[in-house]
Write a protein that holds these residues in place. Sequence first.
Motif, PDB file in Angstrom:
ATOM      1  N   CYS A  10      -1.952  52.740  73.863  1.00  0.00           N
ATOM      2  CA  CYS A  10      -1.218  53.024  72.631  1.00  0.00           C
ATOM      3  C   CYS A  10       0.267  53.107  72.964  1.00  0.00           C
ATOM      4  CB  CYS A  10      -1.701  54.334  72.010  1.00  0.00           C
ATOM      5  SG  CYS A  10      -0.738  54.834  70.559  1.00  0.00           S
ATOM      6  N   ASP A  12       2.587  54.353  71.186  1.00  0.00           N
ATOM      7  CA  ASP A  12       3.217  55.548  70.632  1.00  0.00           C
ATOM      8  C   ASP A  12       2.976  56.783  71.484  1.00  0.00           C
ATOM      9  OD1 ASP A  12       4.344  54.195  68.604  1.00  0.00           O
ATOM     10  OD2 ASP A  12       3.166  55.077  66.988  1.00  0.00           O
ATOM     11  N   CYS A  13       1.728  56.981  71.916  1.00  0.00           N
ATOM     12  CA  CYS A  13       1.401  58.218  72.635  1.00  0.00           C
ATOM     13  C   CYS A  13       0.922  57.981  74.056  1.00  0.00           C
ATOM     14  CB  CYS A  13       0.347  59.015  71.863  1.00  0.00           C
ATOM     15  SG  CYS A  13      -1.275  58.207  71.773  1.00  0.00           S
ATOM     16  N   TYR A  15      -2.115  56.716  74.950  1.00  0.00           N
ATOM     17  CA  TYR A  15      -3.579  56.819  75.069  1.00  0.00           C
ATOM     18  C   TYR A  15      -4.156  55.511  75.605  1.00  0.00           C
ATOM     19  CZ  TYR A  15      -8.472  57.442  73.744  1.00  0.00           C
ATOM     20  OH  TYR A  15      -9.843  57.544  73.756  1.00  0.00           O
ATOM     21  N   ASN A  26      -5.955  59.277  69.354  1.00  0.00           N
ATOM     22  CA  ASN A  26      -5.157  60.417  69.801  1.00  0.00           C
ATOM     23  C   ASN A  26      -4.039  60.766  68.818  1.00  0.00           C
ATOM     24  OD1 ASN A  26      -4.367  62.436  71.719  1.00  0.00           O
ATOM     25  ND2 ASN A  26      -2.700  61.097  72.373  1.00  0.00           N
ATOM     26  N   CYS A  27      -3.260  59.758  68.380  1.00  0.00           N
ATOM     27  CA  CYS A  27      -2.137  60.016  67.474  1.00  0.00           C
ATOM     28  C   CYS A  27      -2.371  59.498  66.060  1.00  0.00           C
ATOM     29  CB  CYS A  27      -0.852  59.402  68.034  1.00  0.00           C
ATOM     30  SG  CYS A  27      -0.877  57.597  68.179  1.00  0.00           S
ATOM     31  N   PRO A 226       6.177  57.222  75.638  1.00  0.00           N
ATOM     32  CA  PRO A 226       5.161  58.253  75.839  1.00  0.00           C
ATOM     33  C   PRO A 226       5.753  59.653  75.811  1.00  0.00           C
ATOM     34  CG  PRO A 226       5.717  57.221  77.932  1.00  0.00           C
ATOM     35  CD  PRO A 226       6.426  56.443  76.872  1.00  0.00           C
ATOM     36  N   ARG A 227       4.931  60.603  75.375  1.00  0.00           N
ATOM     37  CA  ARG A 227       5.378  61.997  75.297  1.00  0.00           C
ATOM     38  C   ARG A 227       5.644  62.594  76.680  1.00  0.00           C
ATOM     39  NH1 ARG A 227       7.354  63.754  70.495  1.00  0.00           N
ATOM     40  NH2 ARG A 227       7.301  66.012  70.375  1.00  0.00           N
TER      41      ARG A 227
END
Length: 455
Positions: A10, A12-13, A15, A26-27, A226-227
């Motif tokens: 992913c 965005d996050c 995953y 996940n997001c 990523p976070r």
Amino acid sequence: MPKIKTIFVCQDCGYESLKWMGKCPNCSEWNTMVEETKISNKKNDIKRVSVISSNNEPRNINKIKSGEYERYNTGINELNRVLGGGIVRGSLTLISGAPGIGKSTLLLQTANNIAKKYGKVLYVSGEESEEQIKMRGDRLGVLSDNLYVISETDLSKIESHIENSNSIFVVIDSIQTLFKDTVSSAPGSVSQVRECANDIMRIGKTRNISFFIVAHITKQGELAGPRVLEHMVDTVLSFEGERTEEFRILRTVKNRFGTTSEIGVFEMRQKGLLEILNPSQVFLEDTNFQKEGSIVIGVMEGTRPILIEIQALASRTKAVMPRRTAVGVDNSRLNLILAVLEKKLKIPFYNCDVYVNVVGGLEIEGTFGDLGLALSLVSSVKSLETKLKNLLVIGEIGLTGEVRPVSFCDRIVSEGKKMGFKNMLIPIRNKGKIKDNDINIIGVSSLKEALNKVF
């Protein structure tokens, strides 16, 4: 022989999944899973275990030299304030903001100031050529002999340049353009950003080099990538403002070496960013505040008191669902104040569109501006002007309609006195702690009492 397998990540996050999915579990974002090739090598995995130091041993905490006072003075007071006193040596700082907001300008000015005072500085750009950076440098007057510029995106080459130049401070603009040849995915992907950030952290911590890293943001204004990127760095800064306006606000989202409540205010000029040492004077350019729906309030941003004007407009509507629009004020806080006014003072807003704006683009955090917001709403809906000239309002409103005390009220009052305000409307429990005969301090205990004093 390394083992090659395909995974879906992913964007965005971060995953990871062995199969493609339309929605990330996940997001919960759609169409963010991208196929990437992952090379598993046991020898490489063993090497990655020790990121910061390969031969580290436990040491007595009293014998470890503290890096608290080992900071670089950036030469920009507003940036020093936000960072907690300067750039800590060996730290990683992440700065994000909208395109064109002035991130590269701020970092080039900072790099030049550090190069003049401390030593060699390397400015790495993956988005601009050396000639383009030189053009900006000529405009800003940034021409230190210790400032080196290179346009490069290969992290292994960047590391060799850092080692050869013996730099003490490095700017990476931006991390989304970097890549490692051992990672198969494209630059800017979750895997590339994570691996590049991990290597930058290793370089900075082992060689005691300070890094400033620029990161992109998404359409929603959040940090792209990523976070884990925010967790790895020591400080996260957010550069806010509109490209069409002159003023910029630098906020701290995370800071391991200082507070996260400080802000820095800048003005974009032809020759770069100019720091604003007195933001209250900037946000209160119009001195005539005795207008319908306009109230001046005092807030605290970290250790700095700031005076700003808050404006409200309530207009009749026949719509079933009236509008509630707030710029600079939390929408939930606005709805809470409206509910208190309707319940306790019987002032109807159910048939009105309500618009609230904080002049200057500052985002109000906390409850310092509750009383001023309520008074501006009443002033607009009843078409009333304040009978007190040069009025400054401070206070929090409770659900029962009482005016609650706020912290640092004395410092806000002192700022108001310096700016020429003669009347101060504050909570009555704060009044006893302020002794000043040169100004008129009005203490109130309820919202109804405050309305009687002002209108």
